[in-house]
Enzyme design. Structure first.
Site, PDB file in Angstrom:
ATOM      1  N   ALA A  12      74.423 -40.321  29.594  1.00  0.00           N
ATOM      2  CA  ALA A  12      74.505 -41.976  29.936  1.00  0.00           C
ATOM      3  C   ALA A  12      73.638 -42.702  28.504  1.00  0.00           C
ATOM      4  O   ALA A  12      73.497 -43.145  28.616  1.00  0.00           O
ATOM      5  CB  ALA A  12      73.340 -41.879  30.894  1.00  0.00           C
ATOM      6  N   GLY A  14      76.138 -44.109  26.902  1.00  0.00           N
ATOM      7  CA  GLY A  14      77.419 -44.910  26.175  1.00  0.00           C
ATOM      8  C   GLY A  14      76.804 -46.493  26.079  1.00  0.00           C
ATOM      9  O   GLY A  14      75.423 -46.300  27.136  1.00  0.00           O
ATOM     10  N   ARG A  18      81.269 -52.919  28.439  1.00  0.00           N
ATOM     11  CA  ARG A  18      82.173 -54.033  29.219  1.00  0.00           C
ATOM     12  C   ARG A  18      81.642 -54.138  30.636  1.00  0.00           C
ATOM     13  O   ARG A  18      82.312 -55.035  30.970  1.00  0.00           O
ATOM     14  CB  ARG A  18      83.616 -53.240  29.186  1.00  0.00           C
ATOM     15  CG  ARG A  18      84.521 -53.120  28.286  1.00  0.00           C
ATOM     16  CD  ARG A  18      86.285 -52.482  28.171  1.00  0.00           C
ATOM     17  NE  ARG A  18      85.513 -51.201  27.935  1.00  0.00           N
ATOM     18  CZ  ARG A  18      86.430 -50.056  29.163  1.00  0.00           C
ATOM     19  NH1 ARG A  18      86.961 -50.252  29.433  1.00  0.00           N
ATOM     20  NH2 ARG A  18      86.332 -48.820  28.134  1.00  0.00           N
ATOM     21  N   GLY A  87      78.970 -39.620  19.487  1.00  0.00           N
ATOM     22  CA  GLY A  87      80.477 -39.340  21.173  1.00  0.00           C
ATOM     23  C   GLY A  87      79.850 -38.126  21.953  1.00  0.00           C
ATOM     24  O   GLY A  87      78.860 -37.682  21.332  1.00  0.00           O
ATOM     25  N   GLU A 162      92.290 -36.268  22.865  1.00  0.00           N
ATOM     26  CA  GLU A 162      91.838 -37.983  23.468  1.00  0.00           C
ATOM     27  C   GLU A 162      93.288 -38.268  23.000  1.00  0.00           C
ATOM     28  O   GLU A 162      93.910 -38.445  22.161  1.00  0.00           O
ATOM     29  CB  GLU A 162      90.824 -37.730  22.862  1.00  0.00           C
ATOM     30  CG  GLU A 162      89.072 -37.314  22.438  1.00  0.00           C
ATOM     31  CD  GLU A 162      89.446 -37.262  24.281  1.00  0.00           C
ATOM     32  OE1 GLU A 162      88.564 -38.713  25.049  1.00  0.00           O
ATOM     33  OE2 GLU A 162      89.326 -36.638  25.409  1.00  0.00           O
ATOM     34  N   ASN A 234      83.609 -48.312  33.509  1.00  0.00           N
ATOM     35  CA  ASN A 234      83.438 -48.600  33.041  1.00  0.00           C
ATOM     36  C   ASN A 234      83.125 -50.455  32.715  1.00  0.00           C
ATOM     37  O   ASN A 234      83.046 -50.958  31.328  1.00  0.00           O
ATOM     38  CB  ASN A 234      84.508 -48.447  32.066  1.00  0.00           C
ATOM     39  CG  ASN A 234      84.953 -47.538  31.577  1.00  0.00           C
ATOM     40  OD1 ASN A 234      83.477 -46.690  30.858  1.00  0.00           O
ATOM     41  ND2 ASN A 234      85.586 -46.770  31.668  1.00  0.00           N
ATOM     42  N   TYR A 377      51.630 -66.157  57.884  1.00  0.00           N
ATOM     43  CA  TYR A 377      51.273 -66.796  56.052  1.00  0.00           C
ATOM     44  C   TYR A 377      51.089 -67.849  56.210  1.00  0.00           C
ATOM     45  O   TYR A 377      51.341 -68.808  56.310  1.00  0.00           O
ATOM     46  CB  TYR A 377      52.291 -65.996  55.511  1.00  0.00           C
ATOM     47  CG  TYR A 377      52.678 -66.658  54.467  1.00  0.00           C
ATOM     48  CD1 TYR A 377      51.829 -65.572  53.198  1.00  0.00           C
ATOM     49  CD2 TYR A 377      53.372 -67.662  53.193  1.00  0.00           C
ATOM     50  CE1 TYR A 377      51.179 -66.312  51.815  1.00  0.00           C
ATOM     51  CE2 TYR A 377      53.198 -67.742  51.965  1.00  0.00           C
ATOM     52  CZ  TYR A 377      52.386 -67.102  51.078  1.00  0.00           C
ATOM     53  OH  TYR A 377      51.895 -67.295  49.930  1.00  0.00           O
TER      54      TYR A 377
HETATM   55  C1  UD1 Z   1      86.074 -39.037  28.300  1.00  0.00           C
HETATM   56  C2  UD1 Z   1      86.316 -37.650  28.037  1.00  0.00           C
HETATM   57  C3  UD1 Z   1      87.947 -37.390  28.329  1.00  0.00           C
HETATM   58  C4  UD1 Z   1      87.598 -38.091  29.220  1.00  0.00           C
HETATM   59  C5  UD1 Z   1      87.073 -39.328  29.681  1.00  0.00           C
HETATM   60  C6  UD1 Z   1      87.281 -38.905  31.400  1.00  0.00           C
HETATM   61  C7  UD1 Z   1      85.572 -37.450  25.069  1.00  0.00           C
HETATM   62  C8  UD1 Z   1      85.605 -37.372  24.097  1.00  0.00           C
HETATM   63  N1  UD1 Z   1      85.988 -37.927  26.370  1.00  0.00           N
HETATM   64  O1  UD1 Z   1      86.277 -40.412  27.193  1.00  0.00           O
HETATM   65  O2  UD1 Z   1      88.874 -36.422  27.438  1.00  0.00           O
HETATM   66  O3  UD1 Z   1      89.401 -38.490  30.140  1.00  0.00           O
HETATM   67  O4  UD1 Z   1      85.981 -38.502  29.740  1.00  0.00           O
HETATM   68  O5  UD1 Z   1      86.127 -40.436  31.831  1.00  0.00           O
HETATM   69  O6  UD1 Z   1      84.221 -35.954  25.786  1.00  0.00           O
HETATM   70  N2  UD1 Z   1      78.313 -41.014  26.066  1.00  0.00           N
HETATM   71  C9  UD1 Z   1      76.948 -40.635  25.419  1.00  0.00           C
HETATM   72  N3  UD1 Z   1      77.081 -40.684  24.472  1.00  0.00           N
HETATM   73  C10 UD1 Z   1      77.855 -40.779  22.682  1.00  0.00           C
HETATM   74  C11 UD1 Z   1      79.554 -41.152  23.813  1.00  0.00           C
HETATM   75  C12 UD1 Z   1      79.475 -41.142  25.074  1.00  0.00           C
HETATM   76  O7  UD1 Z   1      75.787 -40.624  26.123  1.00  0.00           O
HETATM   77  O8  UD1 Z   1      77.806 -40.765  21.995  1.00  0.00           O
HETATM   78  C13 UD1 Z   1      78.548 -40.692  27.453  1.00  0.00           C
HETATM   79  C14 UD1 Z   1      78.704 -42.263  27.616  1.00  0.00           C
HETATM   80  O9  UD1 Z   1      77.648 -42.860  27.918  1.00  0.00           O
HETATM   81  C15 UD1 Z   1      78.988 -41.802  29.032  1.00  0.00           C
HETATM   82  C16 UD1 Z   1      80.084 -40.276  28.559  1.00  0.00           C
HETATM   83  O10 UD1 Z   1      79.048 -40.217  27.814  1.00  0.00           O
HETATM   84  O11 UD1 Z   1      78.772 -41.417  30.299  1.00  0.00           O
HETATM   85  C17 UD1 Z   1      81.135 -40.594  27.763  1.00  0.00           C
HETATM   86  O12 UD1 Z   1      81.184 -41.248  27.092  1.00  0.00           O
HETATM   87  P1  UD1 Z   1      82.939 -42.590  27.342  1.00  0.00           P
HETATM   88  O13 UD1 Z   1      83.035 -43.256  25.577  1.00  0.00           O
HETATM   89  O14 UD1 Z   1      83.276 -42.554  28.632  1.00  0.00           O
HETATM   90  O15 UD1 Z   1      83.993 -41.822  27.068  1.00  0.00           O
HETATM   91  P2  UD1 Z   1      85.825 -41.529  27.639  1.00  0.00           P
HETATM   92  O16 UD1 Z   1      86.656 -42.748  25.711  1.00  0.00           O
HETATM   93  O17 UD1 Z   1      85.296 -41.841  28.333  1.00  0.00           O
HETATM   94 MG    MG Z   2      84.656 -43.396  30.146  1.00  0.00          MG
END
Ligand code: UD1
Ligand code: MG
Length: 456
Positions: A12, A14, A18, A87, A162, A234, A377
């Site tokens: 969590a 991210g 958006r 990531g 990806e 998102n 009140y």
């Molecule tokens: C990710 C998957 C993708 C999948 C999709 C499904 C990866 C590399 N890709 O892509 O294959 O189809 O989800 O929805 O895993 N987060 C962190 N720290 C980070 C990056 C992300 O905590 O450094 C968390 C975000 O808060 C989120 C989750 O990981 O809850 C997924 O990250 P997000 O950037 O949404 O990945 P997607 O590009 O959607």
């Molecule tokens: Mg996502």
């Protein structure tokens, strides 16, 4: 499954930019519960006995939302901070010390997927129990844009690619990564530590675990689930989409458990709404958090009900608003255009029309006349109104709290009641009526003369 230990790592960290919100993305609500609350609940329902939540730097609001307050019963998840957003693979390793404790199953989940269901997680854990080392949650969609694609050969999963790293041919694949991954605990840290960042985004991708495991001749499986399980929110349009699907599920669940919803698409539930069988819910009703309704109650149309308990056979509405701490007991009634707050309406009591009953007890069998207001009140403090059993309050009365009206008492219509009324007493709290014979006619004639003079 109960004999296997299971850690759920929930990512969590991210940015969720958006959402265009001051609130962290995972705290936006579906069914009046933060999305991360749904994910935690699904993990626990699927048998997780440890939870690690990975938050971003400074995400103290998320920490506060997931940690139980001091002294509360139950288990708080451990919270880990991912200091740089490098990531999903990197984020998972922020929970290294939890993973190191050694669980049979490690589930890596995303905090923004509120529709994920425990049975999908259960199927993934089942595959681990059956000998798989890595299990990916796959789903099929005609609009795969943005998702990682599941790359396979002859029934084996070899990699997840990806979107940004896909060849034109791979981009046509419609079998996608739903996000959640289950990894056998004995391999989890080794696989995660091998992830590199040689890709289009320069990130450490969790999804690389698949190719790494395949390269080590470990067994990698995909479990196919429905699209909802994978739905990641998102932006606010996707939030509304998730809400709509969630409400659909909850309506169906309550109808199948014996509740009649006349127009289900107009009834809105909260995550914790409980309604007993044979209760009828008419159109356009909103249940906020904390509502418990017993069997055989009737909720007429256009009611807004939150933090309220409604007992068997009670009738509410139409157009009633029940707020915090309302309790409507057996066969009691809160009718049209009434609002209650911290009010106990005891068995068989009736508040049928146009009342505000706040900080009050209405004794059993009492009848509250239309337009009666508890004046709870004074501009500074709230005060209690206690009405005994079998009381009759005449219409349009103001009950100025603190006030006690004893059992069996009678309050005349239009009263402003400021002093306690003993049991069985009759109270008048209004000016005595004055009647003047013939003066109505005189008054009308005088007014007509004055009008003619003005117009002439
Ligand atoms: C990710 C998957 C993708 C999948 C999709 C499904 C990866 C590399 N890709 O892509 O294959 O189809 O989800 O929805 O895993 N987060 C962190 N720290 C980070 C990056 C992300 O905590 O450094 C968390 C975000 O808060 C989120 C989750 O990981 O809850 C997924 O990250 P997000 O950037 O949404 O990945 P997607 O590009 O959607
Ligand atoms: Mg996502």
């Amino acid at each position: 499954m109960s004999d296997r230990s299971c850690l759920a790592v929930i990512l969590a960290a991210g940015e969720g930019t958006r959402m265009k919100s001051a609130l962290p993305k995972v705290l936006h609500e579906v069914g009046r519960l933060p999305m991360i609350g749904h994910v935690l609940a699904a993990a626990r329902q699927a048998g997780a006995n440890g939870e690690a939540v990975v938050i971003g730097h400074g995400a103290d609001q998320v920490r506060a939302a997931v940690e139980l307050p001091a002294g509360a019963s139950g288990r708080s998840p451990e919270v880990f901070v991912q200091t740089e957003r490098l990531g999903t693979g990197h984020a998972t390793l922020a929970a290294r010390s939890a993973i190191e404790r050694g669980y049979d199953d490690v589930l890596v989940m995303f905090g923004d997927a509120p529709l994920l269901q425990a049975d999908a997680l259960g199927a993934m854990r089942h595959a681990l129990a059956g000998g798989a080392d890595v299990v990916v949650m796959g789903f099929r969609t005609e609009r795969p844009t943005g998702y990682g694609r599941l790359i396979g050969r002859g029934g084996t999963l070899t990699a997840i690619r990806e979107e940004k790293d896909c060849s034109d041919e791979e981009r046509l694949i419609t079998f996608c990564n739903g996000g959640t991954m289950a990894i056998a605990g004995k391999h989890a840290l080794d696989l995660l530590d091998r992830i590199g960042n040689d890709n289009a985004k320069g990130e450490y991708y969790l999804t690389d675990v698949v190719a790494i495991a395949h390269g080590l001749s470990l067994s990698v499986k995909a479990v196919e689930v429905s699209f909802e399980n994978a739905l990641g929110v998102n932006n606010r349009a996707e939030l509304a989409e998730a809400e709509a699907i969630w409400q659909e599920r909850k309506r169906r669940e309550s109808m199948l458990s014996g509740v009649t919803l006349v127009a289900p698409e107009t009834v809105f539930f909260s995550h914790d709404t409980e309604i007993g069988a044979d209760t009828l819910v008419e159109p356009n009703v909103v249940f906020g958090p904390g509502v418990k309704i017993a069997v055989g109650a009737t909720i007429h149309g256009f009611c807004h009900i939150e933090d309220a308990q409604i007992a068997a056979g009670a009738k509410i509405g139409p157009f009633a608003r029940l707020r915090g701490g309302s309790m409507v007991m057996e066969k009691a009634k809160v009718g049209t255009f009434c609002e209650t707050k911290k009010a106990r309406i005891e068995p068989g009591a009736k508040v049928p029309h146009l009342s505000y009953i706040g900080d009050a007890i209405v004794g059993s069998g009492s009848n509250i006349g239309a337009g009666t207001i508890t004046c709870n009140y004074d501009g500074v403090n709230k005060h209690l109104t206690e009405i005994g059993a079998g009381v009759f309050i005449g219409t349009n009365s103001s009950l100025v709290a603190p006030l006690k009206v004893g059992a069996g008492a009678y309050v005349a219509a239009g009263s402003v009641v400021t002093d306690d009324v003993p049991d069985e007493a009759l109270a008048f709290g209004r000016a005595r009526q004055v009647t003047r014979e013939g003066r109505g006619k005189q008054l009308r004639e005088r007014m007509a003369r004055a009008k003619n003079k003005d117009e002439g």
